[in-house]
Motif scaffolding. Structure first.
Motif, mmCIF file in Angstrom:
data_model
loop_
_atom_site.group_PDB
_atom_site.id
_atom_site.type_symbol
_atom_site.label_atom_id
_atom_site.label_comp_id
_atom_site.label_asym_id
_atom_site.label_seq_id
_atom_site.Cartn_x
_atom_site.Cartn_y
_atom_site.Cartn_z
ATOM 1 N N ASN A 58 -86.989 -71.040 22.690
ATOM 2 C CA ASN A 58 -88.448 -70.933 22.570
ATOM 3 C C ASN A 58 -89.071 -72.056 21.749
ATOM 4 O OD1 ASN A 58 -88.372 -68.554 24.049
ATOM 5 N ND2 ASN A 58 -88.175 -67.284 22.227
ATOM 6 N N TYR A 59 -88.253 -72.983 21.291
ATOM 7 C CA TYR A 59 -88.724 -74.081 20.443
ATOM 8 C C TYR A 59 -88.356 -75.421 21.092
ATOM 9 C CZ TYR A 59 -89.116 -70.458 16.855
ATOM 10 O OH TYR A 59 -89.458 -69.322 16.147
ATOM 11 N N GLY A 88 -95.759 -71.581 14.189
ATOM 12 C CA GLY A 88 -94.856 -71.845 15.304
ATOM 13 C C GLY A 88 -93.599 -72.627 14.960
ATOM 14 N N THR A 89 -93.186 -72.593 13.687
ATOM 15 C CA THR A 89 -91.992 -73.341 13.317
ATOM 16 C C THR A 89 -90.871 -72.425 12.850
ATOM 17 O OG1 THR A 89 -92.666 -73.660 11.014
ATOM 18 C CG2 THR A 89 -93.308 -75.365 12.582
ATOM 19 N N ALA A 104 -90.003 -76.308 16.665
ATOM 20 C CA ALA A 104 -91.410 -75.906 16.800
ATOM 21 C C ALA A 104 -91.741 -75.571 18.245
ATOM 22 C CB ALA A 104 -92.321 -77.017 16.297
ATOM 23 N N LYS A 105 -92.725 -74.707 18.386
ATOM 24 C CA LYS A 105 -93.174 -74.290 19.712
ATOM 25 C C LYS A 105 -94.196 -75.255 20.291
ATOM 26 C CE LYS A 105 -92.083 -69.478 18.965
ATOM 27 N NZ LYS A 105 -92.502 -68.090 18.983
ATOM 28 N N SER A 106 -94.802 -76.088 19.442
ATOM 29 C CA SER A 106 -95.731 -77.127 19.898
ATOM 30 C C SER A 106 -95.385 -78.420 19.165
ATOM 31 C CB SER A 106 -97.179 -76.702 19.627
ATOM 32 O OG SER A 106 -97.370 -76.491 18.244
#
Length: 128
Positions: A58-59, A88-89, A104-106
């Motif tokens: 997911n990252y 998101g980390t 991270a996710k972004s």
């Protein structure tokens, strides 16, 4: 006893008082080796952060940074918590290598990561 000997004894006694006082503060956890001691006004308090999503799939973004100034596992926890508080980390920090591995996710804002580490009382090295 002559005057120079007396002066040396007094100086040694004063130094011992300061050494014992410092040892007491460190071992009683009123002060510590980390960036978060009461004499470090630059360092912000860091709350414990638990990452719920620990599935690496997911990252899609990652960044490894060298963190300088860590000396113990308490330091590692401080840096890890400040990084995990970023939206998101998911970060893991290794004391032996002095490296923080951030997932991270972004897209990761390196400047935000560096500011967070500095706010905790440490700094990111740009050299290996």
């Amino acid at each position: 006893m002559n005057a120079p000997t007396l002066i040396i004894i007094v100086v040694i006694a004063i130094l011992m008082v300061f050494a014992v006082r410092h040892a007491y503060r460190v071992f009683s956890l009123k002060d510590d080796c980390c960036g978060g001691g009461p004499k470090a006004p630059k360092a912000k308090k860091v709350a414990a952060v638990t990452v719920e999503d620990t599935d690496e799939a997911n990252y899609p973004f990652s960044l490894d940074v060298r963190v300088k100034g860590m000396t113990c596992e308490k330091c590692v926890k401080r840096v890890q918590n400040v990084l995990n508080a970023q939206p998101g980390t998911w970060a893991t920090v290794d004391l032996a290598s002095g490296t923080a591995h951030i997932l991270a996710k972004s897209a990761i804002d390196r400047d935000a990561i560096e500011r967070a580490v500095e706010d905790a009382g440490y700094y990111v090295s740009h050299r290996d």
